[in-house]
Design a protein around this motif. Structure first.
Motif, PDB file in Angstrom:
ATOM      1  N   MET A 147      46.713  37.067  42.126  1.00  0.00           N
ATOM      2  CA  MET A 147      47.195  38.131  41.247  1.00  0.00           C
ATOM      3  C   MET A 147      48.527  38.676  41.753  1.00  0.00           C
ATOM      4  N   TRP A 148      48.637  38.839  43.044  1.00  0.00           N
ATOM      5  CA  TRP A 148      49.875  39.343  43.633  1.00  0.00           C
ATOM      6  C   TRP A 148      51.015  38.367  43.348  1.00  0.00           C
ATOM      7  N   LEU A 149      50.726  37.068  43.504  1.00  0.00           N
ATOM      8  CA  LEU A 149      51.724  36.040  43.225  1.00  0.00           C
ATOM      9  C   LEU A 149      52.078  36.017  41.736  1.00  0.00           C
ATOM     10  N   SER A 150      51.106  36.207  40.869  1.00  0.00           N
ATOM     11  CA  SER A 150      51.395  36.262  39.430  1.00  0.00           C
ATOM     12  C   SER A 150      52.359  37.399  39.120  1.00  0.00           C
ATOM     13  N   GLY A 151      52.208  38.508  39.818  1.00  0.00           N
ATOM     14  CA  GLY A 151      53.147  39.617  39.650  1.00  0.00           C
ATOM     15  C   GLY A 151      54.549  39.231  40.076  1.00  0.00           C
ATOM     16  N   ALA A 152      54.656  38.547  41.202  1.00  0.00           N
ATOM     17  CA  ALA A 152      55.965  38.102  41.682  1.00  0.00           C
ATOM     18  C   ALA A 152      56.582  37.089  40.728  1.00  0.00           C
ATOM     19  N   ALA A 209      53.437  47.210  44.731  1.00  0.00           N
ATOM     20  CA  ALA A 209      52.382  48.157  45.104  1.00  0.00           C
ATOM     21  C   ALA A 209      51.269  48.197  44.063  1.00  0.00           C
ATOM     22  N   GLY A 210      51.638  48.214  42.795  1.00  0.00           N
ATOM     23  CA  GLY A 210      50.633  48.277  41.739  1.00  0.00           C
ATOM     24  C   GLY A 210      49.746  47.053  41.699  1.00  0.00           C
ATOM     25  N   VAL A 211      50.341  45.878  41.795  1.00  0.00           N
ATOM     26  CA  VAL A 211      49.555  44.657  41.767  1.00  0.00           C
ATOM     27  C   VAL A 211      48.730  44.531  43.052  1.00  0.00           C
ATOM     28  N   ALA A 212      49.274  44.956  44.174  1.00  0.00           N
ATOM     29  CA  ALA A 212      48.507  44.925  45.427  1.00  0.00           C
ATOM     30  C   ALA A 212      47.267  45.809  45.304  1.00  0.00           C
ATOM     31  N   PHE A 213      47.396  46.934  44.619  1.00  0.00           N
ATOM     32  CA  PHE A 213      46.248  47.808  44.395  1.00  0.00           C
ATOM     33  C   PHE A 213      45.179  47.092  43.563  1.00  0.00           C
ATOM     34  N   LEU A 214      45.599  46.421  42.489  1.00  0.00           N
ATOM     35  CA  LEU A 214      44.647  45.652  41.669  1.00  0.00           C
ATOM     36  C   LEU A 214      44.014  44.526  42.475  1.00  0.00           C
ATOM     37  N   ALA A 215      44.843  43.820  43.229  1.00  0.00           N
ATOM     38  CA  ALA A 215      44.352  42.693  44.024  1.00  0.00           C
ATOM     39  C   ALA A 215      43.358  43.159  45.078  1.00  0.00           C
ATOM     40  N   ALA A 216      43.622  44.298  45.685  1.00  0.00           N
ATOM     41  CA  ALA A 216      42.699  44.825  46.700  1.00  0.00           C
ATOM     42  C   ALA A 216      41.329  45.102  46.096  1.00  0.00           C
ATOM     43  N   GLY A 217      41.306  45.480  44.833  1.00  0.00           N
ATOM     44  CA  GLY A 217      40.033  45.715  44.156  1.00  0.00           C
ATOM     45  C   GLY A 217      39.211  44.451  43.986  1.00  0.00           C
ATOM     46  N   MET A 218      39.831  43.298  44.077  1.00  0.00           N
ATOM     47  CA  MET A 218      39.122  42.021  43.940  1.00  0.00           C
ATOM     48  C   MET A 218      38.447  41.599  45.242  1.00  0.00           C
ATOM     49  N   LEU A 269      65.555  47.692  42.592  1.00  0.00           N
ATOM     50  CA  LEU A 269      64.633  47.343  43.670  1.00  0.00           C
ATOM     51  C   LEU A 269      63.391  48.220  43.662  1.00  0.00           C
ATOM     52  N   ARG A 270      63.520  49.427  43.145  1.00  0.00           N
ATOM     53  CA  ARG A 270      62.344  50.297  43.048  1.00  0.00           C
ATOM     54  C   ARG A 270      61.314  49.710  42.097  1.00  0.00           C
ATOM     55  N   VAL A 271      61.778  49.004  41.078  1.00  0.00           N
ATOM     56  CA  VAL A 271      60.851  48.356  40.153  1.00  0.00           C
ATOM     57  C   VAL A 271      60.068  47.284  40.892  1.00  0.00           C
ATOM     58  N   ILE A 272      60.756  46.507  41.704  1.00  0.00           N
ATOM     59  CA  ILE A 272      60.073  45.466  42.485  1.00  0.00           C
ATOM     60  C   ILE A 272      59.045  46.109  43.410  1.00  0.00           C
ATOM     61  N   GLU A 273      59.415  47.187  44.068  1.00  0.00           N
ATOM     62  CA  GLU A 273      58.481  47.884  44.958  1.00  0.00           C
ATOM     63  C   GLU A 273      57.278  48.412  44.179  1.00  0.00           C
ATOM     64  N   ALA A 274      57.526  48.981  43.009  1.00  0.00           N
ATOM     65  CA  ALA A 274      56.440  49.539  42.209  1.00  0.00           C
ATOM     66  C   ALA A 274      55.488  48.450  41.728  1.00  0.00           C
ATOM     67  N   VAL A 275      56.033  47.342  41.261  1.00  0.00           N
ATOM     68  CA  VAL A 275      55.187  46.239  40.810  1.00  0.00           C
ATOM     69  C   VAL A 275      54.387  45.685  41.982  1.00  0.00           C
TER      70      VAL A 275
END
Length: 172
Positions: free
Chosen positions: A117-122, A91-100, A83-89
């Motif tokens: 982008m966030w959905l693509s990560g999911a 958070a990381g993708v949300a950071f990229l998406a926020a930059g958009m 589950l930590r991997v899911i949390e990390a992904v």
């Protein structure tokens, strides 16, 4: 030389052809969403969505494999929580998406691309964990939302007078 090859191709919980199929699935499904964004001329398009989805799938696969690695199997040594991997992904993708997301001239822009982008990560995580039907359904739903609702928004924006309140108490 045999040790090198055994290190390059360790025993895997998931068979290598299945891993490669999952990664290819993540590329295709992330690409479908990215293609729609690219067609709409958005900054995060085909390549960005593919890379986000592929990375998330890879993180999912690695988390499954790490739970079953010989060095991590002993309960006394290390506890691995996928589950930590899911949390990390997330958070990381949300950071990229926020930059958009940009606020310019009183308008917020890039929000849908960031959400894509966030959905693509999911979707990539779903592929990485082997949930093909879930990933395919989410991709189809995303394309429907982006395309169909995008067309509806275009129609509403073409005739803004229909959506403005009447001036001076006059009826439209």
């Amino acid at each position: 030389m045999e040790m090198v090859f055994s290190d390059m191709f360790p025993e895997s919980r998931i068979q290598y052809p299945v891993i490669f199929a999952r990664l290819i699935g993540a590329i295709i499904l992330g690409g479908i969403i990215g293609f729609e964004r690219e067609a709409q001329n958005h900054a995060a398009g085909l390549r960005t969505h593919i890379l986000v989805s592929l990375a998330a799938a890879l993180f999912g696969i690695i988390s499954i494999e790490s739970v079953h690695m010989p060095g991590f199997a002993d309960d006394q040594q290390v506890r691995i929580d996928p589950l930590r991997v899911i949390e990390a992904v997330t958070a990381g993708v949300a950071f990229l998406a926020a930059g958009m997301i940009v606020f310019s001239r009183g308008r917020v822009m890039g929000l849908t691309t960031g959400a894509g982008m966030w959905l693509s990560g999911a979707i990539g995580l779903a592929m990485g964990f082997g949930y093909w039907p879930v990933a395919f359904f989410a991709t189809a739903a995303a394309v429907c939302v982006l395309f169909a609702l995008g067309k509806m928004e275009e129609r509403l924006e073409r005739d803004p007078a229909k959506h403005l309140p009447p001036k001076d108490g006059a009826k439209p």
